[in-house]
Design a protein around this motif. Sequence first.
Motif, mmCIF file in Angstrom:
data_model
loop_
_atom_site.group_PDB
_atom_site.id
_atom_site.type_symbol
_atom_site.label_atom_id
_atom_site.label_comp_id
_atom_site.label_asym_id
_atom_site.label_seq_id
_atom_site.Cartn_x
_atom_site.Cartn_y
_atom_site.Cartn_z
ATOM 1 N N ASP A 1 7.500 50.706 -14.809
ATOM 2 C CA ASP A 1 8.579 49.902 -15.400
ATOM 3 C C ASP A 1 9.768 49.788 -14.436
ATOM 4 O O ASP A 1 10.916 49.752 -14.847
ATOM 5 N N SER B 1 3.976 52.299 -19.178
ATOM 6 C CA SER B 1 5.321 51.969 -18.700
ATOM 7 C C SER B 1 6.385 52.613 -19.580
ATOM 8 O O SER B 1 6.407 52.437 -20.788
ATOM 9 N N GLY C 1 2.561 46.915 -22.675
ATOM 10 C CA GLY C 1 3.156 48.122 -22.135
ATOM 11 C C GLY C 1 3.600 49.104 -23.190
ATOM 12 O O GLY C 1 3.373 48.944 -24.394
ATOM 13 N N ALA D 1 1.724 52.716 -15.433
ATOM 14 C CA ALA D 1 2.795 51.799 -15.045
ATOM 15 C C ALA D 1 4.087 52.595 -14.955
ATOM 16 O O ALA D 1 4.227 53.658 -15.568
#
Length: 366
Positions: free
Chosen positions: A316, A291, A242, A314
Motif C-alpha cells: 500500500d 495491503s 485489498g 501488498a
Amino acid sequence: MSAQATNNPTSENAGYLRIATEEAWAPIEMLDLYRRMLAKNEGGPGFERLIGHYMTSDAERPRFVRDRLTDLGESRLADMDAVGVDHAVLGLTSPGTQALAPDAAREIATLSNDHLAEACRRYPARFSGLAAVGFEDVPGAVKELERGITDLGLKGLICNSHIRGHYLDEQQFYPILEALEALEVPLYLHPNTPNDIMIGPLAEAGLDGGIYGFAVETGMHLLRIITSGVLDRFPRLKIVVGHLGEGLPFWFYRLDYMHGGQVASKRYEAIKPLQLKVSEYFRRNIWLTSSGMPWAPTIMYTREVVGPDRVMYAMDYPYQYLAEEVRMQDNLPMSSQEKVQFFQDNAIRVFDLDETAISSGRVSRV
C-alpha cells in the motif's frame, strides 16, 4: 515518512520474490487538476476530504505521499530496495479518474496509461501496471482498456470503487466487465471515500477514510457485484481486492445465512437466487491482498477461509510504508513454499507477470 531497513533480509536471502500488488502512483497532471477542483469547490465532500488532506496538509505522512506518488524512478526504487520489495504492481491512486467529468477522465486515463507503460518498459524488473479508464464513457473505456492491455502491456484495470456514486453492478458498465473477461485480466477494486450519500455520519466521527470508511464503501461495492448476479453473468471475471477483502471474509457465515433468508423471503427486488453462496465467489472469482493489513492472525484466518492460492502480499505504498510490516509478513507462520506462494507465485499467476524479468532485478541491497 521513512522506513527503517535495519535487519530486513534481502529477497535473495528470503528465498522468494516480494511482489507488492497494491502500490499507488499519480501523474502530476492529475494532481494539478485535483488542486484546481479543490480551489473551485468541485468534486463533492468525499473528494474534498480525501484529496484536500493529501494535497494541503503539512503533516509528515501526506507530505511523503505527495512527494512519492508521482515518482516512477529513483526515489520509488530506492524505497523498494530499502525494504526488500522486488516488484510493484502500480495502479492510479484513489479517486483516480472517478472524481472527474467524463472528458477529463478520458484524457487523464490515456495520459496515465502512457506514462505508466513507459515506466514499466524502462524498469521491467521492478514495475508492472494497471490500466485506468474513464468509466462513465463506457465505449471509450472499453477501447482504452483494450489499448492498455494489448498495446501497452498493462496487466489489469484499476477501479477506485464508486464512479461518482455509481457501481459496477449497474448494467451500463457490463461492456467493461465483458472486456475484462475477454482479455483475461483482473479488475483491481480499490477503495475510495464513501459516496456523497454515505459519507455524512462517517465524516462526523472522523471515520470516513482508511480507518474504516474505505472498507465500508468498497466492501459494499464488492457485495453489490456478488449479490446482483454479476459473477453469474461473467463467471470468468477476476477481481482483486485489498485489505484482506475489506473485512468480508470475517462475515462469510452471516452473509451466506442472511442472503439465503432474503432470497427465500423475496423481501428485496435486488436480491435474487445465485448459482453459488456469497462466500463461494471468493474461492472462484476473487483474490485478496494484504495491503495495509500485515497482522498474522488476520492473514492466516483469511488464507484459511478463501484458500492460500487466493491471498497475496501488498504494501500500500506510499500511503503505508513501513519496513516493520515487511518483516511481520516475512515472519508469518508459513512453510517456505507457502511464503513463495504468498509473496510471489499468486501475484505472478493472477497478473500474468514475467517471473524471469522480475528475478533479473532481484533486490540485493538494504
